[in-house]
Design a protein around this motif. Structure first.
Motif, mmCIF file in Angstrom:
data_model
loop_
_atom_site.group_PDB
_atom_site.id
_atom_site.type_symbol
_atom_site.label_atom_id
_atom_site.label_comp_id
_atom_site.label_asym_id
_atom_site.label_seq_id
_atom_site.Cartn_x
_atom_site.Cartn_y
_atom_site.Cartn_z
ATOM 1 N N ASN A 32 -7.209 4.473 -2.334
ATOM 2 C CA ASN A 32 -7.220 4.810 -0.908
ATOM 3 C C ASN A 32 -8.402 5.708 -0.560
ATOM 4 O O ASN A 32 -9.138 5.470 0.407
ATOM 5 N N ALA A 33 -8.591 6.763 -1.357
ATOM 6 C CA ALA A 33 -9.650 7.735 -1.068
ATOM 7 C C ALA A 33 -11.030 7.118 -1.225
ATOM 8 O O ALA A 33 -11.919 7.346 -0.397
ATOM 9 N N VAL A 34 -11.225 6.341 -2.273
ATOM 10 C CA VAL A 34 -12.521 5.705 -2.501
ATOM 11 C C VAL A 34 -12.860 4.774 -1.334
ATOM 12 O O VAL A 34 -14.009 4.724 -0.875
ATOM 13 N N GLY A 35 -11.866 4.047 -0.836
ATOM 14 C CA GLY A 35 -12.100 3.172 0.308
ATOM 15 C C GLY A 35 -12.591 3.928 1.530
ATOM 16 O O GLY A 35 -13.517 3.478 2.225
ATOM 17 N N VAL A 36 -11.998 5.085 1.797
ATOM 18 C CA VAL A 36 -12.425 5.917 2.927
ATOM 19 C C VAL A 36 -13.828 6.465 2.683
ATOM 20 O O VAL A 36 -14.695 6.436 3.569
ATOM 21 N N VAL A 79 -13.730 27.622 5.035
ATOM 22 C CA VAL A 79 -14.611 26.461 5.088
ATOM 23 C C VAL A 79 -14.197 25.539 6.232
ATOM 24 O O VAL A 79 -13.036 25.543 6.664
ATOM 25 N N ALA A 80 -15.145 24.771 6.718
ATOM 26 C CA ALA A 80 -14.857 23.775 7.749
ATOM 27 C C ALA A 80 -14.114 22.609 7.106
ATOM 28 O O ALA A 80 -14.516 22.106 6.058
ATOM 29 N N THR A 81 -13.021 22.198 7.719
ATOM 30 C CA THR A 81 -12.174 21.165 7.124
ATOM 31 C C THR A 81 -11.795 20.103 8.145
ATOM 32 O O THR A 81 -11.905 20.289 9.355
ATOM 33 N N GLY A 82 -11.335 18.997 7.607
ATOM 34 C CA GLY A 82 -10.782 17.910 8.407
ATOM 35 C C GLY A 82 -9.907 17.084 7.487
ATOM 36 O O GLY A 82 -9.666 17.466 6.339
ATOM 37 N N GLY A 83 -9.415 15.952 7.972
ATOM 38 C CA GLY A 83 -8.567 15.139 7.110
ATOM 39 C C GLY A 83 -8.230 13.804 7.742
ATOM 40 O O GLY A 83 -8.483 13.587 8.930
ATOM 41 N N VAL A 84 -7.686 12.933 6.913
ATOM 42 C CA VAL A 84 -7.298 11.616 7.399
ATOM 43 C C VAL A 84 -6.181 11.083 6.521
ATOM 44 O O VAL A 84 -5.999 11.535 5.376
ATOM 45 N N VAL A 85 -5.415 10.154 7.061
ATOM 46 C CA VAL A 85 -4.383 9.459 6.306
ATOM 47 C C VAL A 85 -4.904 8.072 5.970
ATOM 48 O O VAL A 85 -5.480 7.391 6.821
ATOM 49 N N ALA A 86 -4.741 7.661 4.723
ATOM 50 C CA ALA A 86 -5.211 6.346 4.280
ATOM 51 C C ALA A 86 -4.035 5.459 3.924
ATOM 52 O O ALA A 86 -2.962 5.946 3.534
ATOM 53 N N GLY A 87 -4.225 4.158 4.062
ATOM 54 C CA GLY A 87 -3.193 3.207 3.693
ATOM 55 C C GLY A 87 -2.456 2.603 4.868
ATOM 56 O O GLY A 87 -1.468 1.888 4.693
ATOM 57 N N THR A 88 -2.922 2.870 6.104
ATOM 58 C CA THR A 88 -2.297 2.318 7.302
ATOM 59 C C THR A 88 -3.262 1.349 7.984
ATOM 60 O O THR A 88 -4.465 1.373 7.744
ATOM 61 N N ASN A 116 0.830 -1.203 0.000
ATOM 62 C CA ASN A 116 0.000 0.000 0.000
ATOM 63 C C ASN A 116 0.861 1.247 0.000
ATOM 64 O O ASN A 116 1.991 1.234 0.497
ATOM 65 N N ILE A 117 0.313 2.321 -0.537
ATOM 66 C CA ILE A 117 0.920 3.629 -0.341
ATOM 67 C C ILE A 117 0.165 4.312 0.797
ATOM 68 O O ILE A 117 -0.954 3.929 1.142
ATOM 69 N N ILE A 118 0.780 5.312 1.379
ATOM 70 C CA ILE A 118 0.123 6.120 2.390
ATOM 71 C C ILE A 118 -0.161 7.484 1.775
ATOM 72 O O ILE A 118 0.743 8.138 1.246
ATOM 73 N N SER A 119 -1.403 7.901 1.821
ATOM 74 C CA SER A 119 -1.785 9.166 1.205
ATOM 75 C C SER A 119 -2.696 9.965 2.126
ATOM 76 O O SER A 119 -3.351 9.406 3.011
ATOM 77 N N ALA A 120 -2.722 11.267 1.899
ATOM 78 C CA ALA A 120 -3.541 12.162 2.709
ATOM 79 C C ALA A 120 -4.835 12.501 1.978
ATOM 80 O O ALA A 120 -4.862 12.627 0.753
ATOM 81 N N ILE A 121 -5.908 12.651 2.756
ATOM 82 C CA ILE A 121 -7.210 13.014 2.208
ATOM 83 C C ILE A 121 -7.766 14.158 3.048
ATOM 84 O O ILE A 121 -7.930 14.015 4.263
ATOM 85 N N ALA A 122 -8.026 15.286 2.415
ATOM 86 C CA ALA A 122 -8.659 16.418 3.100
ATOM 87 C C ALA A 122 -10.161 16.373 2.852
ATOM 88 O O ALA A 122 -10.616 15.950 1.789
ATOM 89 N N VAL A 123 -10.920 16.806 3.839
ATOM 90 C CA VAL A 123 -12.380 16.830 3.750
ATOM 91 C C VAL A 123 -12.842 18.252 4.029
ATOM 92 O O VAL A 123 -12.383 18.892 4.983
ATOM 93 N N MET A 124 -13.759 18.749 3.188
ATOM 94 C CA MET A 124 -14.237 20.116 3.339
ATOM 95 C C MET A 124 -15.759 20.175 3.256
ATOM 96 O O MET A 124 -16.374 19.421 2.511
#
Length: 305
Positions: free
Chosen positions: A162-166, A265-274, A123-131
């Motif tokens: 990764n993003a689609v899985g989240v 804007v209101a934001t958040g985020g997560v790391v995927a692939g772990t 797997n790769i590890i990637s970041a996903i921001a949410v807005m």
């Protein structure tokens, strides 16, 4: 499950999720302590704080955060605190690891340590921001604004996966994915447009499943049905994108921070692939953003059990 469409939805489902434990590295920071204090008060999670004990107590007292319910481990060195927080998760005593006031490179090194066991082979590890944007009736996701500098075609394919899985865990059954470029036409002189079209073709051939991919596509066509109609751009993703895939880390980082600082804007985020959720926020992120990110990780931890 029902699709989450706002940060309020996210906070609600996180409150109702089984209570998890978050290991926080380098916790001696005002916004970190404010966000974990708010998360504790909201019943989102329990926390183990690693960092300079004296500074943690001083900052908490200054911002009126009650530390009585927190476990605190005195590890003044930032790198050692990152290692200790990751070890708590890999050892099964915590469910989620959170980056505090520590340089990204130091935290990532601890996260990727083979002995920690949080990285999944292949797997790769990637970041996903949410807005959350007032103009849209849905949450908008951006990837990758923080981990992979210049992904090639194969890496972009994994980033999308990764993003689609989240997103599926958040109730988005078939995410609409926009592979962003400066324009919607392919130019052999601009490699990002060539790769974007290839990603669309891979999706059409079933090699990128569980989503609908458009590329190349400009930002306006991805999020504005009016712009798509005006330019006569026809695609299921047109104006309805759930996920924006950026060509480089610079584009993603600037897009995300522009939304935060200019549009507020209101934001958040997560790391995927772990193997376990990772809360990876910028040191400049607000306490509100960190709180949303904690809520997202808590909910994803529920989904992974």
């Amino acid at each position: 499950m029902q699709q989450l469409k706002s940060m309020r939805d996210l906070m609600e489902v996180a409150r109702n999720a089984p209570r998890r434990t978050v290991a926080v590295s380098a916790a001696a920071d005002e916004d970190i302590l404010a966000s974990v204090g708010a998360a504790m008060s909201a019943g989102l999670a329990d926390f183990v704080l690693f960092g300079d004990l004296r500074r943690i107590r001083e900052i908490a007292a200054a911002i009126s955060v009650d530390l009585a319910s927190f476990e605190i481990v005195d590890v003044p060195d930032a790198a050692e605190s990152a290692k200790a927080a990751v070890a708590l998760v890999s050892g099964g005593r915590a469910d989620i690891v959170m980056k505090g006031l520590v340089e990204s490179g130091i935290f990532i090194k601890a996260l990727l340590d083979p002995l920690a066991g949080l990285r999944i082979d292949g797997n790769i590890i990637s970041a996903i921001a949410v807005m959350e944007m007032r103009e849209l009736d849905r949450l908008l996701f951006i990837t990758d604004p923080g981990f992979i500098p210049a992904p090639d075609l194969a890496t972009k394919k994994k980033i999308i996966g990764n993003a689609v899985g989240v997103m599926k865990k958040l109730g988005i059954a078939v995410p609409k994915v926009a592979v962003l470029c400066a324009a919607e036409t392919v130019s052999e002189k601009i490699i990002s447009t060539v790769e974007a079209r290839k990603l669309q073709e891979l999706n059409e051939n079933g090699e990128i499943p569980d989503c609908v991919v458009a590329g190349p596509i400009s930002l306006d066509l991805a999020v504005s049905e009016k712009s798509a109609s005006h330019k006569k751009y026809v695609h299921p993703v047109a104006g309805k994108a759930d996920l924006l895939v950026v060509p480089t880390i610079e584009v993603g980082n600037v897009l995300y921070k522009s939304m935060t600082y200019f549009a507020h804007v209101a934001t958040g985020g997560v790391v995927a692939g772990t193997r376990s959720p990772v809360i990876f926020t910028s040191r400049s992120d607000t306490a509100e953003t960190k709180l949303h990110t904690i809520a997202l990780a808590v909910y994803l931890a529920k989904e992974e059990r």
